[in-house]
Design an enzyme around this catalytic site. Structure first.
Site, short mmCIF file in Angstrom:
data_model
loop_
_atom_site.label_atom_id
_atom_site.label_comp_id
_atom_site.label_asym_id
_atom_site.label_seq_id
_atom_site.Cartn_x
_atom_site.Cartn_y
_atom_site.Cartn_z
CG HIS A 223 23.29 26.74 75.95
ND1 HIS A 223 23.53 28.07 76.18
CD2 HIS A 223 23.97 26.41 74.83
CE1 HIS A 223 24.35 28.53 75.23
NE2 HIS A 223 24.63 27.55 74.40
CG HIS B 102 23.82 26.89 69.24
ND1 HIS B 102 22.76 26.66 70.07
CD2 HIS B 102 24.92 27.00 70.04
CE1 HIS B 102 23.19 26.65 71.33
NE2 HIS B 102 24.50 26.85 71.34
#
Lengths: 331, 331
Positions: free
Chosen positions: A220, A57
């Site tokens: 995700h 991320h």
């Protein structure tokens, strides 16, 4: 179709990434060989703040370590949270006797690992308080009791506002109160055409047909709540503003802060165009936007999409905290 | 294969982009409805600096407008420089009597348009000096008299160092001398697997077979000088360091500043990994790197690649200028 990702073939990609970041940002250091990045200039008389989670991320969360934001970030493998042992080590390391404040994203595995570490730290006598970031509103109303409000880019507003409050001398109890007040006022929803390529995989985790776009795709690779044919930036802005309106029940003239977040590979040109579209629709609703941030703040590797975060500005002090100086690299 | 770009369908994409950026960055304003972005807080007693060129390279150059960097940026359409009339208008607007310093990228069309505008401004009595950024070294030695040393990401070092010097009170003649000294010490070379998608086109301008990578691909989709099978970040770093060594003939212990620039869609994770690889190879050469910058500074829309810029630090003052404060959004 040939494109990066290429370096995902690297054996120890997370450590290579950390090494690169430490070279570019001299105010950061790694705790021994743990996936823990710490602000070298931690003020001894301020309450330290820890955040973290799975990697993948970037620039979250290393990019937000620095004076006025996070004291440390603890990393897991790609999309997997750090272990309780790693989190506990980070808590112990930054504790200076005033306790530690922890910001956790609302994913089941994150809560389990952070929860266990916080419990152990407390048994060791460290006063740990925390806030769970749960800004995701990308759930259909009828499903909202089945789905989790995940922690998304809105988490970065927690980093900045709580970090600046700590820098200004807030106590652990004050940070906890502020975190609770803030977290319920932050909402995020996004859209994408393609999820990330998971390292070592040729194909993205999730991909739509050409010309299609999905609302609420997760960071995700989780599937979104609805897929439509792409028409225009305005169509997307309209859907997103409608969803945000359901969450906030806003009144004309209210102040909000806005984050338009590049989830990965969107060009700067497109991001600016979308920022303009979303602002036009929020303006039509009569909202005031005294603070607008745009950029690549919380990504999902090479995901193609944008998320929009709004936070109702209940307290003007929050704006001062947002505007306060920080040397965090990615703010 | 479905992915953004999507908003390139917008009719007036450049103006929508500018509108979005102005909303997010209150220190910027547009000159009437021209593609000219100006720092609202221009200091009256400092020499103003103008840069610009075709759009499609965001955040360049809007992202570098602010105190301590550019006073204004003038934009053309995608990959096409602004017209002489637009450039002249920008020069007139920011001139406060001390003249104007202009930073131009070395492309034929840019030189023609900026050259004509500068000539006209001088005829109007405005003292204009300029520097041509020509940092590209991605040419095979045997071809170097046939190919142009284009202006690439190294241009951003000119923006920052000259901008900080102007902020510190440098005169127009001093900026010209500094620019000339700097420009010859900056070199850039990169690699990519895919060029940008030009707005309205389904396919990128240039794309390699899967697993291939090309050195020296241009920021307008120009073909690179050599295509190889991708092996590792180290292989790329090694080739690039070898090319840079031919340019600089460095000696062990010399100081350089480094920019690792994301040309578009590379993930933050990969960028960090590559920064680490290139630093390892420069370290093997015995070079000192007192300043390392990485990020998305000069792009080619959604191009998939990275460029590396080195600048020999001939003068320690350059380092102070690099480290000086600026409110430019993308530095």
């Amino acid at each position: 179709m040939s494109q990066l990702p290429l370096f995902y073939q690297e054996e120890d990609l997370l450590q290579s990434y950390i090494d690169g970041l430490l070279l570019a940002h001299p105010h950061l250091e790694q705790l021994e060989n743990y996936p823990i990045i710490v602000d070298k200039n931690q003020a001894e008389d301020r309450v330290p703040i820890l955040s973290g989670g799975g990697s993948g991320h970037e620039p979250a969360h290393i990019g937000f370590v620095g004076q006025g934001m996070l004291t440390a970030a603890v990393y897991g493998k790609i999309f997997i949270p750090p272990t309780p042992e790693q989190i506990l080590r980070a808590i112990r390391h930054i504790n200076r006797g005033q306790g530690v404040f922890v910001i956790v994203k609302n994913f089941e595995a994150d809560l389990a690992d952070f929860g266990q570490a916080i419990k152990q730290a407390r048994q060791e006598g460290i006063d740990v308080r925390y806030i769970v970031s749960h800004d995701d509103i990308s759930v259909e109303p009828k499903k909202q009791f089945q789905m989790r409000h995940r922690g998304l880019a809105g988490t970065i507003f927690l980093h900045k506002i709580l970090g600046a409050a700590a820098q200004a001398g807030a106590s652990l109890a004050e940070l906890e109160a502020l975190g609770l007040e803030l977290a319920t006022e932050i909402a995020t929803i996004g859209f994408a055409t393609r999820s990330a390529h998971f390292p070592g995989h040729d194909q993205p985790l999730f991909q739509l047909e050409k010309g299609k776009i999905s609302y609420g795709m997760g960071i995700h690779g989780e599937e979104g709540y609805r897929t439509v044919t792409f028409e225009s930036a305005e169509q997307l802005a309209n859907e997103i503003v409608n969803k945000l309106k359901i969450k906030f029940h806003w009144r004309e003239g209210e102040d909000y802060i806005l984050l338009v977040n590049n989830l990965g590979t969107v060009s700067e040109l497109e991001l600016g165009i979308f920022t303009n579209a979303i602002c036009q629709f929020l303006d039509l609703q009569g909202l005031q936007l005294p603070f607008i941030k745009q950029g690549r703040l919380m990504t999902s590797l090479d995901m193609a999409g944008i998320s929009v975060t709004l936070c109702r500005l209940k307290d003007r002090k929050w704006l001062d905290y947002l505007l306060a100086d920080t040397d965090a690299a990615a703010w």
